[in-house]
Write a protein that holds these residues in place. Sequence first.
Motif, PDB file in Angstrom:
ATOM      1  N   ALA A 102       8.222  -4.173  -7.645  1.00  0.00           N
ATOM      2  CA  ALA A 102       8.842  -5.567  -6.593  1.00  0.00           C
ATOM      3  C   ALA A 102       6.878  -4.624  -6.028  1.00  0.00           C
ATOM      4  O   ALA A 102       7.082  -3.113  -5.770  1.00  0.00           O
ATOM      5  CB  ALA A 102       9.706  -5.101  -5.512  1.00  0.00           C
ATOM      6  N   VAL A 103       5.891  -5.429  -5.453  1.00  0.00           N
ATOM      7  CA  VAL A 103       5.043  -5.001  -4.672  1.00  0.00           C
ATOM      8  C   VAL A 103       4.834  -6.075  -3.267  1.00  0.00           C
ATOM      9  O   VAL A 103       5.137  -6.929  -3.225  1.00  0.00           O
ATOM     10  CB  VAL A 103       3.905  -6.018  -5.375  1.00  0.00           C
ATOM     11  CG1 VAL A 103       2.695  -5.690  -4.760  1.00  0.00           C
ATOM     12  CG2 VAL A 103       3.745  -5.258  -6.539  1.00  0.00           C
ATOM     13  N   ILE A 104       5.110  -5.119  -1.753  1.00  0.00           N
ATOM     14  CA  ILE A 104       5.424  -5.114  -1.325  1.00  0.00           C
ATOM     15  C   ILE A 104       4.367  -5.590  -0.020  1.00  0.00           C
ATOM     16  O   ILE A 104       3.733  -4.146   0.401  1.00  0.00           O
ATOM     17  CB  ILE A 104       6.154  -4.444  -0.227  1.00  0.00           C
ATOM     18  CG1 ILE A 104       7.873  -4.248  -1.344  1.00  0.00           C
ATOM     19  CG2 ILE A 104       6.981  -4.912   1.060  1.00  0.00           C
ATOM     20  CD1 ILE A 104       8.542  -4.951  -1.582  1.00  0.00           C
ATOM     21  N   THR A 105       3.452  -6.613  -0.358  1.00  0.00           N
ATOM     22  CA  THR A 105       2.444  -7.121   0.511  1.00  0.00           C
ATOM     23  C   THR A 105       3.057  -7.715   2.088  1.00  0.00           C
ATOM     24  O   THR A 105       1.458  -7.414   3.167  1.00  0.00           O
ATOM     25  CB  THR A 105       1.477  -8.444   0.007  1.00  0.00           C
ATOM     26  OG1 THR A 105       2.594  -9.627   0.141  1.00  0.00           O
ATOM     27  CG2 THR A 105       1.635  -7.696  -1.371  1.00  0.00           C
ATOM     28  N   ALA A 106       4.442  -7.688   2.390  1.00  0.00           N
ATOM     29  CA  ALA A 106       4.123  -8.738   3.340  1.00  0.00           C
ATOM     30  C   ALA A 106       3.986  -7.683   4.996  1.00  0.00           C
ATOM     31  O   ALA A 106       4.139  -5.948   4.800  1.00  0.00           O
ATOM     32  CB  ALA A 106       5.972  -8.764   3.409  1.00  0.00           C
TER      33      ALA A 106
ATOM     34  N   LEU B 253       7.840 -10.906  -5.188  1.00  0.00           N
ATOM     35  CA  LEU B 253       7.161 -10.207  -4.163  1.00  0.00           C
ATOM     36  C   LEU B 253       7.111 -10.745  -3.088  1.00  0.00           C
ATOM     37  O   LEU B 253       6.842 -12.306  -2.789  1.00  0.00           O
ATOM     38  CB  LEU B 253       5.679 -11.524  -4.681  1.00  0.00           C
ATOM     39  CG  LEU B 253       5.194 -10.541  -5.813  1.00  0.00           C
ATOM     40  CD1 LEU B 253       3.997 -11.643  -7.186  1.00  0.00           C
ATOM     41  CD2 LEU B 253       4.506  -9.206  -6.396  1.00  0.00           C
ATOM     42  N   PRO B 254       7.638 -10.521  -1.979  1.00  0.00           N
ATOM     43  CA  PRO B 254       7.126 -10.259  -0.835  1.00  0.00           C
ATOM     44  C   PRO B 254       6.407 -10.503   0.023  1.00  0.00           C
ATOM     45  O   PRO B 254       5.437  -9.985  -0.398  1.00  0.00           O
ATOM     46  CB  PRO B 254       8.428  -9.179   0.181  1.00  0.00           C
ATOM     47  CG  PRO B 254       9.132  -8.166  -0.770  1.00  0.00           C
ATOM     48  CD  PRO B 254       7.844  -8.838  -2.137  1.00  0.00           C
TER      49      PRO B 254
ATOM     50  N   GLY C  94      10.639  -5.935   4.089  1.00  0.00           N
ATOM     51  CA  GLY C  94      10.594  -6.213   2.721  1.00  0.00           C
ATOM     52  C   GLY C  94      10.806  -4.568   2.335  1.00  0.00           C
ATOM     53  O   GLY C  94      11.390  -4.593   0.466  1.00  0.00           O
ATOM     54  N   TYR C  95      10.431  -3.907   2.696  1.00  0.00           N
ATOM     55  CA  TYR C  95      10.414  -2.574   2.159  1.00  0.00           C
ATOM     56  C   TYR C  95      12.268  -2.092   2.126  1.00  0.00           C
ATOM     57  O   TYR C  95      12.232  -1.274   0.824  1.00  0.00           O
ATOM     58  CB  TYR C  95       9.543  -1.485   3.041  1.00  0.00           C
ATOM     59  CG  TYR C  95       8.874  -1.522   2.826  1.00  0.00           C
ATOM     60  CD1 TYR C  95       8.068  -1.015   1.791  1.00  0.00           C
ATOM     61  CD2 TYR C  95       7.698  -2.554   3.876  1.00  0.00           C
ATOM     62  CE1 TYR C  95       6.350  -0.978   2.006  1.00  0.00           C
ATOM     63  CE2 TYR C  95       6.498  -2.035   3.461  1.00  0.00           C
ATOM     64  CZ  TYR C  95       5.343  -2.054   2.137  1.00  0.00           C
ATOM     65  OH  TYR C  95       4.483  -1.781   2.281  1.00  0.00           O
TER      66      TYR C  95
END
Length: 358
Positions: free
Chosen positions: A253-257, A185-186, A262-263
């Motif tokens: 991975a769930v990229i919320t940044a 989780l970034p 992050g991607y």
Amino acid sequence: MSFTIPRTQKAAVVSTAGATLDTIKTDHPVKTQAELAPGECLVKLECTGVCHTDLHAALGDWPVAANTPLIGGHEGVGIIVAIGNNTGHCPVKLGDRIGIKWLADSCLNCEHCRKGREQNCPEAKLSGFTVDGTFAQYVVSYVNHVTPIPEGFDSNAAASILCAGVTTYRAIKYSNTAAGDWIVLPGAGGGLGHLAVQYARTCGLRVIAIDTGAAKKKLCLSLGAEAWIDFKESKNIVKEIKALTGGEGAHAAVITATSGAGYEQAVSYLRAGGTLMAVGLPGTATFDSSIFFTVFKSINIHGSYVGNRQDAVEALDIAARGDVKCHFELKELGDLESTYEGMQNGTVAGRVVLNMKD
């Protein structure tokens, strides 16, 4: 049951996207019951969360611009005080405590709506972006899309679940993971990220939190993250994640940044068959990663955009039971600009909720 509705209210208005941040007005008009269209309801706000999306709407830095002038905000909790005439099969009544989400309304009849992708409806209305939102004492919403708030669940605690919670919950729900899997989780210490840590834990996932700063580290570990990586201190994030996961990499991975970095890293640290859930919305960044290894490792890339009505009910139910808690600071509407500054500087740990009561 009847309510006294004032003619004017206090509201934060974006006059022109990019020209200035929200201006607080004390004489903004309030719609009367007679002015409501069928299917509309008037909600007296108790509180509203502040989301990074609201900042994008004010700055006008997305590829799609908000409709201005506009009242921002889309994480509101309040009481229904009026319903438009000729509203048939109304699922709510006067006095109900409900939540207002980013997705304010949709047609409910197109292919997207029928398949549970209401947020992709061509006729979707977006709170605080295409229609006025929740940075006001009263807001017009839509009876088919407001979400009941579970009895006994504090309004301030519920506010951010309506966007940050729903968004991360849906992403984890569709991340192709099972209990015991590793998830990265970034942005884990931010408004969405700290809720993602908790929703992931309720699913039995093992969380690797990525962010920076002592305060965010303390928050993430206290919420159940099994490992922490400070992206400013790490010499090799991919290597660290692989070491933590037995050499194979994470399952998801769930990229919320809200940055492209992050991607780009995710394909490298995901194991074969892993899933990248794209959630954060950088304004202009592009996704540049190895096509070869994306194919070779059978990586799944899944864009996950907020959530539908059922996702909202589920996310709120989990939080109302105490399994997920939004860490927030309660402020006033006049603190909106300083809150935006904190978001821009990356210094907001958790979430900010604005008190909208008189």
